[in-house]
Scaffold this motif. Structure first.
Motif, mmCIF file in Angstrom:
data_model
loop_
_atom_site.group_PDB
_atom_site.id
_atom_site.type_symbol
_atom_site.label_atom_id
_atom_site.label_comp_id
_atom_site.label_asym_id
_atom_site.label_seq_id
_atom_site.Cartn_x
_atom_site.Cartn_y
_atom_site.Cartn_z
ATOM 1 N N LEU A 143 0.830 -1.208 0.000
ATOM 2 C CA LEU A 143 0.000 0.000 0.000
ATOM 3 C C LEU A 143 0.859 1.250 0.000
ATOM 4 N N SER A 147 0.393 3.916 -2.784
ATOM 5 C CA SER A 147 0.048 5.265 -2.343
ATOM 6 C C SER A 147 1.046 6.281 -2.907
ATOM 7 N N LEU A 171 -8.717 -3.396 -3.298
ATOM 8 C CA LEU A 171 -8.458 -2.640 -2.060
ATOM 9 C C LEU A 171 -9.653 -2.688 -1.102
ATOM 10 N N LYS A 175 -11.091 -3.007 3.897
ATOM 11 C CA LYS A 175 -11.832 -2.074 4.744
ATOM 12 C C LYS A 175 -12.014 -2.555 6.185
ATOM 13 N N LEU A 180 -6.562 0.302 5.284
ATOM 14 C CA LEU A 180 -6.687 1.224 4.154
ATOM 15 C C LEU A 180 -6.703 2.679 4.632
ATOM 16 N N SER A 187 -7.665 5.642 0.477
ATOM 17 C CA SER A 187 -9.088 5.530 0.858
ATOM 18 C C SER A 187 -9.921 6.546 0.085
#
Ligand SMILES: N[C@@H](CCC(=O)N[C@@H](CS)C(=O)NCC(=O)O)C(=O)O
Length: 214
Positions: A143, A147, A171, A175, A180, A187
């Motif tokens: 991530l 990101s 993704l 949750k 996330l 998000s």
């Protein structure tokens, strides 16, 4: 030609978007193609009629005339290839969008599925507490990289594409873990995709199977 996809008769998440027919529904909604759903029970998925369509006894499958497909990557790619709206026209941009589809399925999804398995199916094992941080670490590593690449862009490479569709659906499985939320741009990326009218239509259609509100 009528498109028919298969979906769970009773989904473990109660039709809240995680079952993978959601990817196919969403892709079909994005390109404006109507489709029909055939619901299958867990036992029917393992019987010869369904195994002929899907050798691993899973959902979703995709039928259109004499074409039968399984694997969401192949199905969404087929939809995106045959209808405008999910892949750019420019050859290089198209190749990059396809690259993101593969990245979602072969690089980002595996650690996320491992975490889901660790949380849901292995939580009662004696070694679970020791292993979980390792599994979470592998998810965070991916991530962090994703990101960094997304940055403050809306989508992974220019306009929304089948690559974003796949990545967002992958993704979403995170949750319940809360992980996330540690990556605000990811998000927000997921929320942006969920705000798309096509996503909302697909979500409502999947949920309606379980609420009976069609
Ligand atoms: N790689 C496959 C995975 C398909 C898959 O795992 N389907 C799940 C539902 S989301 C399933 O059918 N699970 C029941 C089972 O494996 O018995 C794809 O992307 O289509």
């Amino acid at each position: 030609m009528t498109i028919t996809i298969t979906a769970f008769e009773r989904s473990p998440d109660g039709g809240k978007g995680l079952a993978r027919d959601m990817r196919v529904r969403w892709a079909l909604e994005e390109v404006g193609q109507p489709y029909e759903i055939r619901l299958v029970s867990f036992s029917a998925m393992k019987e010869p009629a369904h195994l002929a369509l899907h050798p691993f006894g899973q959902i979703p499958t995709y039928e259109e005339g004499d074409l039968a497909l399984f694997e969401t990557g192949a199905i969404v790619f087929h939809i995106a290839e045959h209808h405008a709206g999910l892949l750019p026209r420019d050859v290089n941009a198209r190749a990059r969008a396809i690259t993101w589809m593969f990245a979602a399925l072969s690089t980002v999804e595996p650690p996320i599925l491992e975490l889901a398995t660790a949380r849901l199916l292995e939580g009662d094992k004696s070694w679970s507490k020791e292993r979980l941080p390792l599994v979470e670490g592998r998810v965070r590593a991916r991530l962090k990289q994703l990101s960094a690449r997304l940055g403050d862009a809306d989508w992974l490479d220019g306009a929304f594409s089948a690559g974003d569709l796949m990545m967002v659906h992958v993704l979403q499985r995170l949750k319940p873990s809360g992980i996330l939320d540690e990556y605000p741009n990811l998000s927000a990326y997921v929320a942006r995709a969920e705000a798309r009218p096509a996503y909302k239509r697909a979500f409502a259609a999947q949920l309606a199977v379980f609420t009976g509100k069609t």
